[in-house]
Design a protein around this motif. Structure first.
Motif, PDB file in Angstrom:
ATOM      1  N   ASP A   1       0.967  -1.018   0.189  1.00 57.84           N
ATOM      2  CA  ASP A   1      -0.095   0.197   0.093  1.00 57.84           C
ATOM      3  C   ASP A   1       1.219   1.269  -0.115  1.00 57.84           C
ATOM      4  OD1 ASP A   1      -1.635   2.305   0.429  1.00 57.84           O
ATOM      5  OD2 ASP A   1      -2.727   1.049   2.591  1.00 57.84           O
ATOM      6  N   ALA A   2       1.321   1.890  -1.243  1.00 63.45           N
ATOM      7  CA  ALA A   2       2.334   2.814  -1.392  1.00 63.45           C
ATOM      8  C   ALA A   2       1.890   4.427  -1.344  1.00 63.45           C
ATOM      9  CB  ALA A   2       2.794   2.903  -2.602  1.00 63.45           C
ATOM     10  N   THR A   3       1.355   4.781   0.335  1.00 59.37           N
ATOM     11  CA  THR A   3       0.577   5.436   0.977  1.00 59.37           C
ATOM     12  C   THR A   3       1.407   6.035   1.918  1.00 59.37           C
ATOM     13  OG1 THR A   3      -1.011   4.489   1.501  1.00 59.37           O
ATOM     14  CG2 THR A   3      -1.538   5.617  -0.346  1.00 59.37           C
ATOM     15  N   PHE A   4       2.060   5.354   2.477  1.00 58.70           N
ATOM     16  CA  PHE A   4       3.251   5.293   3.591  1.00 58.70           C
ATOM     17  C   PHE A   4       4.685   5.618   4.115  1.00 58.70           C
ATOM     18  CE2 PHE A   4       3.995   3.404   7.838  1.00 58.70           C
ATOM     19  CZ  PHE A   4       3.018   4.389   8.994  1.00 58.70           C
ATOM     20  N   GLN A   5       4.791   7.345   3.717  1.00 61.60           N
ATOM     21  CA  GLN A   5       6.182   7.493   3.723  1.00 61.60           C
ATOM     22  C   GLN A   5       6.867   7.234   5.398  1.00 61.60           C
ATOM     23  OE1 GLN A   5       7.869  11.390   2.619  1.00 61.60           O
ATOM     24  NE2 GLN A   5       6.112  12.001   1.231  1.00 61.60           N
TER      25      GLN A   5
ATOM     26  N   PHE B   1       6.009   4.024  -0.777  1.00 59.68           N
ATOM     27  CA  PHE B   1       5.527   5.595  -1.019  1.00 59.68           C
ATOM     28  C   PHE B   1       5.380   5.830  -2.627  1.00 59.68           C
ATOM     29  CE2 PHE B   1       8.042   8.801  -0.585  1.00 59.68           C
ATOM     30  CZ  PHE B   1       9.271   8.238  -0.374  1.00 59.68           C
TER      31      PHE B   1
ATOM     32  N   ARG C   1      -7.432   6.665  -6.171  1.00 60.42           N
ATOM     33  CA  ARG C   1      -6.234   5.768  -6.064  1.00 60.42           C
ATOM     34  C   ARG C   1      -4.503   6.781  -5.929  1.00 60.42           C
ATOM     35  NH1 ARG C   1      -4.471   3.051  -1.759  1.00 60.42           N
ATOM     36  NH2 ARG C   1      -2.449   1.809  -2.113  1.00 60.42           N
TER      37      ARG C   1
ATOM     38  N   ASN D   1      -4.469   9.930  -4.162  1.00 59.87           N
ATOM     39  CA  ASN D   1      -4.066   8.911  -2.961  1.00 59.87           C
ATOM     40  C   ASN D   1      -2.639   8.595  -2.597  1.00 59.87           C
ATOM     41  OD1 ASN D   1      -6.518   9.362  -1.310  1.00 59.87           O
ATOM     42  ND2 ASN D   1      -7.244   7.716  -1.197  1.00 59.87           N
ATOM     43  N   LEU D   2      -2.036   8.061  -3.539  1.00 57.23           N
ATOM     44  CA  LEU D   2      -0.992   7.925  -3.734  1.00 57.23           C
ATOM     45  C   LEU D   2       0.436   9.591  -4.357  1.00 57.23           C
ATOM     46  CD1 LEU D   2      -0.526   5.054  -6.422  1.00 57.23           C
ATOM     47  CD2 LEU D   2      -0.355   4.865  -3.808  1.00 57.23           C
TER      48      LEU D   2
ATOM     49  N   ALA E   1      -0.297  11.128  -0.799  1.00 58.84           N
ATOM     50  CA  ALA E   1       0.857  10.245   0.338  1.00 58.84           C
ATOM     51  C   ALA E   1       2.137  10.970  -0.759  1.00 58.84           C
ATOM     52  CB  ALA E   1       1.395   8.804  -0.231  1.00 58.84           C
TER      53      ALA E   1
END
Lengths: 268, 224
Positions: A55-59, A63, B176, B179-180, B183
């Motif tokens: 889930d590429a939304t977590f620095q 990401f 999505r 959102n990417l 982030a």
């Protein structure tokens, strides 16, 4: 009634076409069974590719940068692991966090690398590799503060925590004599520390590490307040693959590559 | 906070949003075709005198209207793969899921429109010697389609907006994609406003297209 056949047939054919296409695909992706060896290891040998769910939304773990490339600690590390496993390519499948475990079980990818904590709950459905990074809570203090070595030294002192996070309950329950300064945001927590209004900050280790690296005037203590570890999620039936991943991690730790990646993303 | 809408065009951000938009538009378009077919079949089925057909249609409607889209997508994409080794691709599962879900709503639109046509029309057709199905196709449906158009427009617009759960089954649709980007650069306002604008453009186009057909059909019809 005969006349309805005209309506029925197209409808049925749509459904059939759907399921046929599905079968065709299954054969294409899952065709490497049969041998005694591990299915995933066999697949890597054949295709030279490791398929990773994330889930590429977590620095700073995973990401996408402005160039739309996957970057981060998990990304670098799993690429190195894949190399050890003999895969030349890593294919990332991006999905929301709640889709990761079902996706793994449904064989949409071989492994989860997405800053996932190893928990007993999750262990009921999937297996985990050995931990590749410690998470959990940590104490952050100013670099020149030698008086504080651990939690015991914080009694009666002011400690900044973020409202609504695990740190608040942790201090409340285990160290009620520590004076909590609850702030709204991460940044405010760090500012409280830098401006000397509090002695320390209690927060998640990875975020603290990143801040310490970017900032230079603060440091993160090694003491582990809560034990939480990141691990790769792997299907239960792939025991041999899990072994191979653990061995790869071991090798990377021994040859210094692991340390290199840790320093790149979290600082020394 | 300083707003900077240029981040929308920084690096690959814009092309990432565009490919997300393309995924959203193409998948909802295919789902829309599927949903129209299913809607017609199930809608007619609900009015059929064939007991089997009509009860199957009722079951279909009850199931797909009575469960959330996200649950259906999870079953199609993950459930089938885990439970029955049926490995649908993400886009296949997405189109099927969206189409079947929306089809249940379209079926009620179809049924409502057909039942709103005066009974005398069917009787007239039958007395001219046409079969039930012939009358349906040549007399009833053309009139009913006109009444279907406004609610169909609603349904299709809702379908476009409801496509964001697809991100749970690894489809990188517009939301999505946004959102990417968020982030990475944490520009919530700019990115989400950009996405809103893109959704708006798509749905505005749909409403215009439906409006065009409405005008065209009312010109041909007897009653405006």
């Amino acid at each position: 009634m005969k006349k309805w056949k005209r309506v029925w047939l197209p409808a049925l054919s749509i459904l059939l076409a759907g399921s046929l296409a599905a079968c065709g695909q299954e054969q294409a992706t899952g065709g490497s069974g049969g041998s005694t060896e591990d299915e995933v290891l066999n697949k890597i040998k054949e295709t030279k590719t490791l398929v990773v769910g994330t889930d590429a939304t977590f620095q700073p773990f995973e990401f996408k940068n402005e160039k739309n490339e996957y970057v981060g600690f998990d990304i670098d590390l799993i690429r190195a692991v894949a190399e050890e496993l003999g895969a030349e390519k890593v294919e990332f499948v991006d999905t929301e966090f709640k889709g990761l475990i079902p996706g793994l079980q449904g064989k949409k990818f071989d492994l989860i690398a997405s800053a996932m904590y190893i928990t007993d709950e999750r262990k009921k459905t999937i297996d985990f590799s050995d931990t590749y990074y410690p998470g959990g809570l940590a104490i952050m203090v100013k670099k020149d503060n030698d008086a504080i070595k651990g939690m015991e030294d914080l009694k009666g002192k002011k400690v900044s925590v973020q409202i609504g996070t695990k740190s608040v309950n942790f201090l409340k329950e285990k160290y009620p004599d520590v004076e909590r300064v609850e702030v709204e945001k991460n940044v405010e927590m760090f500012l409280e520390l830098e401006s000397g209004r509090v002695e320390a900050v209690v927060t998640g280790r990875p975020a603290a590490k990143v801040y310490a690296k970017n900032n230079g005037t603060v440091t993160v203590l090694d003491e582990e307040l809560t034990e939480e570890h990141y691990g790769y999620g792997i299907r239960k039936e792939n025991k041999a693959f899990t072994e191979a991943v653990n061995k790869a991690l071991q090798t990377l730790k021994e040859n210094g590559k692991y340390q290199e990646i840790v320093e790149k993303w979290f600082g020394a | 906070m300083q707003l900077d809408f240029l981040v929308l065009f920084e690096g690959e951000n814009f092309s990432a949003l565009m490919s997300g938009l393309w995924v959203t538009v193409s998948m909802t378009f295919m789902a829309l075709i599927l949903s129209s077919c299913i809607g017609l079949v199930v809608g007619l089925g609900r009015m059929s005198s064939n007991r089997l057909f009509s009860s199957l249609s009722s079951c279909y409607l009850a199931w797909f209207r009575g469960t959330p889209l996200l649950v259906q997508l999870m079953i199609l994409y993950y459930g089938l793969a885990i439970g029955m080794q049926i490995d649908l691709s993400a886009s296949m599962a997405g189109v099927l899921g969206l189409g079947m879900y929306s089809g249940s709503y379209v079926s009620e639109i179809v049924r409502g429109a057909i039942q709103s046509i005066d009974k005398g029309q069917m009787e007239a057709g039958r007395s001219l010697g046409m079969s039930h199905w012939q009358t349906m196709r040549k007399v009833i449906l053309p009139q009913a389609v006109r009444r279907m158009l406004p609610p169909l427009g609603n349904e299709f617009i809702a379908l476009t907006k409801n496509s964001s759960p697809l991100s749970v089954i690894t489809v990188s649709e517009l939301m999505r994609a946004g959102n990417l980007i968020v982030a990475n650069n944490f520009r919530y306002f700019e990115i989400y406003l950009g996405i809103a604008l893109l959704y708006f453009l798509v749905n505005f186009t749909i409403s215009k297209v439906i409006g065009y057909f409405e005008r065209k059909m009312s010109a041909g019809g007897a009653r405006g």
